[in-house]
Write a protein that holds these residues in place. Structure first.
Motif, PDB file in Angstrom:
ATOM      1  N   MET A  76     -51.423 -40.196  25.166  1.00 29.66           N
ATOM      2  CA  MET A  76     -51.731 -39.371  26.326  1.00 29.66           C
ATOM      3  C   MET A  76     -51.121 -37.971  26.246  1.00 29.66           C
ATOM      4  SD  MET A  76     -51.746 -41.801  29.695  1.00 29.66           S
ATOM      5  CE  MET A  76     -51.948 -40.343  30.683  1.00 29.66           C
ATOM      6  N   SER A  77     -50.182 -37.772  25.320  1.00 34.46           N
ATOM      7  CA  SER A  77     -49.599 -36.444  25.150  1.00 34.46           C
ATOM      8  C   SER A  77     -50.539 -35.508  24.387  1.00 34.46           C
ATOM      9  CB  SER A  77     -48.255 -36.544  24.410  1.00 34.46           C
ATOM     10  OG  SER A  77     -48.440 -36.873  23.043  1.00 34.46           O
ATOM     11  N   VAL A  78     -51.577 -36.076  23.786  1.00 40.09           N
ATOM     12  CA  VAL A  78     -52.554 -35.289  23.044  1.00 40.09           C
ATOM     13  C   VAL A  78     -53.602 -34.744  24.013  1.00 40.09           C
ATOM     14  CG1 VAL A  78     -54.304 -35.329  21.230  1.00 40.09           C
ATOM     15  CG2 VAL A  78     -52.219 -36.706  20.994  1.00 40.09           C
ATOM     16  N   GLN A  79     -53.806 -33.442  23.979  1.00 42.40           N
ATOM     17  CA  GLN A  79     -54.789 -32.835  24.872  1.00 42.40           C
ATOM     18  C   GLN A  79     -56.176 -33.407  24.586  1.00 42.40           C
ATOM     19  OE1 GLN A  79     -54.998 -28.579  24.638  1.00 42.40           O
ATOM     20  NE2 GLN A  79     -56.238 -28.373  26.471  1.00 42.40           N
ATOM     21  N   GLY A  80     -56.840 -33.852  25.617  1.00 39.95           N
ATOM     22  CA  GLY A  80     -58.160 -34.441  25.456  1.00 39.95           C
ATOM     23  C   GLY A  80     -58.147 -35.958  25.509  1.00 39.95           C
ATOM     24  N   ILE A  81     -56.943 -36.550  25.457  1.00 40.92           N
ATOM     25  CA  ILE A  81     -56.829 -38.007  25.563  1.00 40.92           C
ATOM     26  C   ILE A  81     -56.143 -38.354  26.870  1.00 40.92           C
ATOM     27  CG2 ILE A  81     -55.828 -40.108  24.591  1.00 40.92           C
ATOM     28  CD1 ILE A  81     -56.084 -38.953  21.855  1.00 40.92           C
ATOM     29  N   GLY A  82     -56.913 -38.899  27.785  1.00 34.54           N
ATOM     30  CA  GLY A  82     -56.365 -39.351  29.051  1.00 34.54           C
ATOM     31  C   GLY A  82     -56.061 -40.832  28.987  1.00 34.54           C
ATOM     32  N   GLY A 115     -65.600 -43.441  23.827  1.00 29.12           N
ATOM     33  CA  GLY A 115     -65.266 -42.202  24.515  1.00 29.12           C
ATOM     34  C   GLY A 115     -64.395 -41.247  23.723  1.00 29.12           C
ATOM     35  N   VAL A 116     -64.071 -41.598  22.488  1.00 32.03           N
ATOM     36  CA  VAL A 116     -63.222 -40.732  21.653  1.00 32.03           C
ATOM     37  C   VAL A 116     -64.063 -40.166  20.509  1.00 32.03           C
ATOM     38  CG1 VAL A 116     -61.159 -40.591  20.208  1.00 32.03           C
ATOM     39  CG2 VAL A 116     -61.186 -42.092  22.221  1.00 32.03           C
ATOM     40  N   GLY A 117     -64.252 -38.867  20.511  1.00 29.44           N
ATOM     41  CA  GLY A 117     -65.052 -38.225  19.479  1.00 29.44           C
ATOM     42  C   GLY A 117     -64.227 -37.833  18.263  1.00 29.44           C
ATOM     43  N   PRO A 118     -64.891 -37.433  17.179  1.00 32.34           N
ATOM     44  CA  PRO A 118     -64.199 -37.037  15.945  1.00 32.34           C
ATOM     45  C   PRO A 118     -63.189 -35.909  16.156  1.00 32.34           C
ATOM     46  CG  PRO A 118     -66.527 -37.348  15.521  1.00 32.34           C
ATOM     47  CD  PRO A 118     -66.361 -37.413  17.008  1.00 32.34           C
ATOM     48  N   LYS A 119     -63.533 -34.915  16.952  1.00 28.32           N
ATOM     49  CA  LYS A 119     -62.632 -33.781  17.171  1.00 28.32           C
ATOM     50  C   LYS A 119     -61.323 -34.235  17.821  1.00 28.32           C
ATOM     51  CE  LYS A 119     -62.419 -29.187  19.291  1.00 28.32           C
ATOM     52  NZ  LYS A 119     -63.175 -28.173  20.084  1.00 28.32           N
ATOM     53  N   THR A 120     -61.445 -35.076  18.836  1.00 28.53           N
ATOM     54  CA  THR A 120     -60.246 -35.583  19.523  1.00 28.53           C
ATOM     55  C   THR A 120     -59.447 -36.503  18.614  1.00 28.53           C
ATOM     56  OG1 THR A 120     -61.357 -35.453  21.673  1.00 28.53           O
ATOM     57  CG2 THR A 120     -59.427 -36.864  21.529  1.00 28.53           C
TER      58      THR A 120
END
Length: 218
Positions: A76-82, A115-120
């Protein structure tokens, strides 16, 4: 902060459960993997929890181990991962899988989560690769919050249960490699690769395999 909930499982929904703790019901969101391991309604259950606090929202997320909880916090500390994406990653890969994917830079494995794409996924690998060692080393250092008796009418205190052998073996192998002078990143990558090639390996087996991987080539 609510760090653990132990009580009787009242019901299961698609992504959350209700746990009755001496008359107070707690709604706890869990991953698919955790949900599959919970008892039927009426059984005793205990989960480590992390409380998400927002201006208009309070949500509890439940985990069977402290390692799983720590991965959730790091993800969750990674931007884009809630919270939802984090739970999807943990549900898809489990703690072993997440640690292995981060250590080996396997963003494609992370991207298999709903819900998690390659970029994330690539961003998560980049930001967490140097932190994988500390989380993987936690395995085997704490109890699992498993209730002692699911049939009791009273809520019982959980008993200490050993961590899964694979988790403990990886933790011990990382410690051994550190004592031999290997850096955290290279040790983590070697142990993760060795564990992936032989999931049933014990501590000694992981150390031997990791040392072979770390040996100078040529």
């Amino acid at each position: 902060m609510i760090g653990r909930v132990a009580g009787r499982l009242e019901y299961k929904a698609s992504d959350h459960v209700l746990i009755d703790v001496k008359g107070v019901g707690y709604v706890v969101y869990v991953s698919d993997r955790v949900m599959a391991g919970l008892p039927a309604p009426g059984g005793a259950v205990a989960l480590y929890t992390d409380l998400l606090v927002r201006e208009d929202l309070l949500q509890l997320f439940g985990f069977t181990t402290l390692v799983e909880k720590e991965w959730h916090r790091l993800l969750m500390s990674v931007q884009g991962i809630g919270a939802k994406a984090s739970m999807a990653i943990l549900g898809a890969l489990g703690t072993d899988g997440v640690g292995r994917a981060i250590a080996l830079g396997d963003w494609a494995a992370v991207a298999t989560a709903k819900g998690v794409g390659p970029k994330t996924a690539k961003k998560a690998i980049l930001e967490l690769k140097d932190k994988a060692h500390s989380v993987m080393a936690m395995a085997g250092t704490g109890p699992s919050p498993t209730p002692a008796d699911a049939g009791s009418e009273d809520v019982l205190e959980p008993v200490e249960v050993a961590a899964p052998t694979s988790d403990a073996a990886q933790s011990e192998a990382l410690s051994a490699l550190g004592n031999l002078g290997y850096g955290p990143s290279e040790a983590t990558q070697a142990v993760a690769q060795a564990a992936g090639e032989d999931p049933e390996a014990d501590t000694a087996g992981l150390i031997r395999a990791a040392l072979k991987l770390l040996a100078p080539k040529g």
